[in-house]
Enzyme design. Sequence first.
Site: not given
Length: 508
Positions: A207, A334, A424
């Site tokens: 991320s 995600e 995610h």
Amino acid sequence: MRGIWALVVVLGMAYGHPVWVLTPQGRLQGGLNQKAQVAYFLGIPYAQAERWKAPEPVLRLEGVFNATAPGPACPQRGVFTTRLGGYIPPQSEDCLNLGVWTPLAPPPPEGYPVMVWVHGGSYTGGSWAEPLYNGTALAAQGAVVVGFNYRLGSLGWLALPALQAEDPRGSTGNYGLLDMLEALRWVQRNISAFGGNPGNVTLFGQSAGGMAVCTLMATPSAKGLFHKAIIQSGGCEYVRTLEQGFAWGARWAAQVGCSANDLACLRRIPLERLFPPEDRSIGALLQRVEAGEFAQVPWKPHLDGVWLNKIPLQALREGVAEGIPLIVGATAQETWGERLAGPSDWAGFAERVESKLPGQGGQGRQLYQNRYASPAEAWAYFQTDRILLCPTLAAGAAQARHAPTYSYLVTWTSPVLDFLGSFHGIELPLLFGTETSWPSLALFLTAEALDSSRPLARALQAQWLHFARTGEPYLQGWPETRSGYAMGLADQPGLIPDPYPLRCGLFR
């Protein structure tokens, strides 16, 4: 130094004493995980920094430093995992500390490969000391693992002309980036004392941590501080210009009650006003201002012309990171939660695409309507592709011209919470072997869920560790990105066509 390390570890095990190690920084007392045969050293201060100033390295620790517990987290409002009850240490501005996990076995002559983790959290939250990122499982398989804190939110990324004017190099807006550089310098100075090889450092992050990895690849001052890189669900274009930073900084300063030119006023503001609870009035205001997609969140690295000169993706295309092998990848879904508020018809889908990509609404509708059953599902995939998957894979396409590069796509879903999709960060507890930490535990509450994840967990750990040792993935059947193939990380990992040309035509 590695010989001393091995002797100290053996004596500690034999007599039940805490492990200590003599480093260039000083003598550290750590702890033992007997079951995993791993020693850990936590909360080591690598730097200190005044508010909105460059960090100063902590070169010497007096006496014996007790490194058996994490140090403070950097000030923040928290991240998704902490809002679900996950642990994070108490917060303090004196937060520039790190943790090291290392095998108890004597290292090879060249030293263990070093894996340095950059945590995510939108550049506004998180800590290396979250249980999710415990380095024990990776270290047990023959690597020295390091995690570190860096300044977050306004303390890490505020850009103001007054701050630029006082800085000896004329920089502003990159205090978190400077922390990262200082942590990597600490590794170069000290890691051999833990059995690590400072000439074989792999930087990996997910991320915002993945974005930071790419940013560091494009930062000239980071050259030589690491030698391989892994970008997980990140991307290389999430930076801001100083013009953007100055405009936001002036607005932000006014909201917290200071002139943008009054640094003394800004430095007197207590932390509870800089990071207020979200249910208080000023917190609600700042939350509204900062709301929206990550691309609009103001706290990011800045193109200051000192530490960072170019958008990282452009720098990779130009070969700034030549010779650094790279793994890039993301999860297939995600932003899977986006489908819950997705459009109800294809006309609405086209309107939303047009708002994000002017002039592409019709083409976007055609592409996604051919692939997906409903406009809501298509919207979730569109957002996944646009925000995280395609920017990450674009980094691989850029670096493939200059170094061995490999791509992957995670498609595993938990049988317990299959409606969440391959969301995610779903791979993180599998990579770190922290499936029993909270809130990751919710994904693995049944034997079926745990069993179905085992092949992927083994594959992730083996691939990342082998790459850290050699610069190549463990599976010889994983060809480079330029071949047109990627690794599909599912219940049973296997080769798939490169998803970049298949899913990213609108974003290239």
